[in-house]
Design a protein around this motif. Sequence first.
Motif, PDB file in Angstrom:
ATOM      1  N   THR A 204      50.989  37.967  32.722  1.00  0.00           N
ATOM      2  CA  THR A 204      50.261  37.380  33.845  1.00  0.00           C
ATOM      3  C   THR A 204      48.780  37.729  33.749  1.00  0.00           C
ATOM      4  O   THR A 204      48.393  38.677  33.055  1.00  0.00           O
ATOM      5  CB  THR A 204      50.802  37.873  35.202  1.00  0.00           C
ATOM      6  N   ASN A 205      47.981  36.967  34.463  1.00  0.00           N
ATOM      7  CA  ASN A 205      46.536  37.220  34.494  1.00  0.00           C
ATOM      8  C   ASN A 205      46.015  36.746  35.841  1.00  0.00           C
ATOM      9  O   ASN A 205      46.511  35.738  36.375  1.00  0.00           O
ATOM     10  CB  ASN A 205      45.848  36.473  33.357  1.00  0.00           C
ATOM     11  N   TYR A 206      45.024  37.463  36.376  1.00  0.00           N
ATOM     12  CA  TYR A 206      44.507  37.145  37.702  1.00  0.00           C
ATOM     13  C   TYR A 206      42.984  37.087  37.699  1.00  0.00           C
ATOM     14  O   TYR A 206      42.319  37.837  36.969  1.00  0.00           O
ATOM     15  CB  TYR A 206      44.934  38.204  38.716  1.00  0.00           C
TER      16      TYR A 206
ATOM     17  N   ASP B 250      39.519  38.125  39.299  1.00  0.00           N
ATOM     18  CA  ASP B 250      39.137  39.392  39.922  1.00  0.00           C
ATOM     19  C   ASP B 250      39.208  39.327  41.450  1.00  0.00           C
ATOM     20  O   ASP B 250      39.537  40.316  42.106  1.00  0.00           O
ATOM     21  CB  ASP B 250      37.718  39.781  39.492  1.00  0.00           C
ATOM     22  N   SER B 251      38.903  38.174  41.998  1.00  0.00           N
ATOM     23  CA  SER B 251      38.842  38.020  43.447  1.00  0.00           C
ATOM     24  C   SER B 251      40.200  38.169  44.131  1.00  0.00           C
ATOM     25  O   SER B 251      40.258  38.392  45.346  1.00  0.00           O
ATOM     26  CB  SER B 251      38.227  36.669  43.811  1.00  0.00           C
ATOM     27  N   VAL B 252      41.290  38.050  43.369  1.00  0.00           N
ATOM     28  CA  VAL B 252      42.622  38.117  43.983  1.00  0.00           C
ATOM     29  C   VAL B 252      43.461  39.276  43.462  1.00  0.00           C
ATOM     30  O   VAL B 252      44.574  39.505  43.954  1.00  0.00           O
ATOM     31  CB  VAL B 252      43.395  36.789  43.794  1.00  0.00           C
ATOM     32  N   LYS B 253      42.963  40.007  42.486  1.00  0.00           N
ATOM     33  CA  LYS B 253      43.719  41.132  41.930  1.00  0.00           C
ATOM     34  C   LYS B 253      44.072  42.134  43.015  1.00  0.00           C
ATOM     35  O   LYS B 253      43.240  42.495  43.836  1.00  0.00           O
ATOM     36  CB  LYS B 253      42.895  41.822  40.844  1.00  0.00           C
ATOM     37  N   GLY B 254      45.338  42.565  42.989  1.00  0.00           N
ATOM     38  CA  GLY B 254      45.799  43.535  43.969  1.00  0.00           C
ATOM     39  C   GLY B 254      46.260  42.923  45.277  1.00  0.00           C
ATOM     40  O   GLY B 254      46.861  43.609  46.108  1.00  0.00           O
TER      41      GLY B 254
ATOM     42  N   PHE C 189      40.079  29.167  38.674  1.00  0.00           N
ATOM     43  CA  PHE C 189      41.306  29.831  38.267  1.00  0.00           C
ATOM     44  C   PHE C 189      41.687  30.911  39.267  1.00  0.00           C
ATOM     45  O   PHE C 189      40.817  31.660  39.739  1.00  0.00           O
ATOM     46  CB  PHE C 189      41.098  30.438  36.876  1.00  0.00           C
ATOM     47  N   VAL C 190      42.981  31.000  39.560  1.00  0.00           N
ATOM     48  CA  VAL C 190      43.500  32.051  40.431  1.00  0.00           C
ATOM     49  C   VAL C 190      44.402  33.003  39.642  1.00  0.00           C
ATOM     50  O   VAL C 190      44.187  34.217  39.642  1.00  0.00           O
ATOM     51  CB  VAL C 190      44.284  31.455  41.622  1.00  0.00           C
TER      52      VAL C 190
ATOM     53  N   HIS D 240      46.831  29.668  30.247  1.00  0.00           N
ATOM     54  CA  HIS D 240      45.401  29.748  29.945  1.00  0.00           C
ATOM     55  C   HIS D 240      44.632  29.835  31.237  1.00  0.00           C
ATOM     56  O   HIS D 240      45.097  29.379  32.279  1.00  0.00           O
ATOM     57  CB  HIS D 240      45.002  28.492  29.147  1.00  0.00           C
ATOM     58  N   THR D 241      43.418  30.361  31.176  1.00  0.00           N
ATOM     59  CA  THR D 241      42.606  30.451  32.384  1.00  0.00           C
ATOM     60  C   THR D 241      41.776  29.199  32.636  1.00  0.00           C
ATOM     61  O   THR D 241      41.272  29.017  33.743  1.00  0.00           O
ATOM     62  CB  THR D 241      41.647  31.650  32.304  1.00  0.00           C
ATOM     63  N   SER D 242      41.584  28.359  31.624  1.00  0.00           N
ATOM     64  CA  SER D 242      40.728  27.185  31.765  1.00  0.00           C
ATOM     65  C   SER D 242      41.498  25.990  32.290  1.00  0.00           C
ATOM     66  O   SER D 242      42.526  25.608  31.738  1.00  0.00           O
ATOM     67  CB  SER D 242      40.105  26.816  30.419  1.00  0.00           C
TER      68      SER D 242
END
Length: 123
Positions: free
Chosen positions: A58-60, A62-66, A47-48, A104-106
Motif C-alpha cells: 500500500t501507499n498513501y 502524506d496528507s492522509v497517512k495515519g 492521489f490518496v 501506481h500513484t499517477s
Amino acid sequence: QVQVGESGGGLVQAGGSLRLSCAASGRPFSTLGMAWFRQAPGKEREFVAFISDSGASTNYADSVKGRFTISRDNAKNTMYLQMNNLRPEDTAVYYCAARSGSAHTSLNEYSYWGQGTQVTVSS
C-alpha cells in the motif's frame, strides 16, 4: 473492459469517520492494481492511496497517512478506504481507479474510473 463503482460517501463532522467501498467487475479482481483519488472544487484530482493486486503493498499521500487505511477483499471484488479523524480539507469527490498490473500513484496510469462519491466534512 472493467466496470468500477464507488459507494459510501456522505456528510460527516470533523473528527468523524467514513468508509468508502469500490466494486469492480469485468476482469479478475486479483489482477487489478487499485487506487483512490480525490478532487476538491477548483483543484486538480490528487492521489490518496493505492493497493497492489494482492493487497500486500500500500501507499498513501502524506496528507492522509495515519488517518486513512486502504484495503481490499479479492473474494468480494471490493476495495475499501477507511477514513478516520476527517478534516474539512478532506472534502472532495473521491474516485476509485483500476489498472491491470501494479498499482501506481499517477492518475494517468489508470484506465478505469468510477463516477465518484462525494465526501463532505463540516467544521
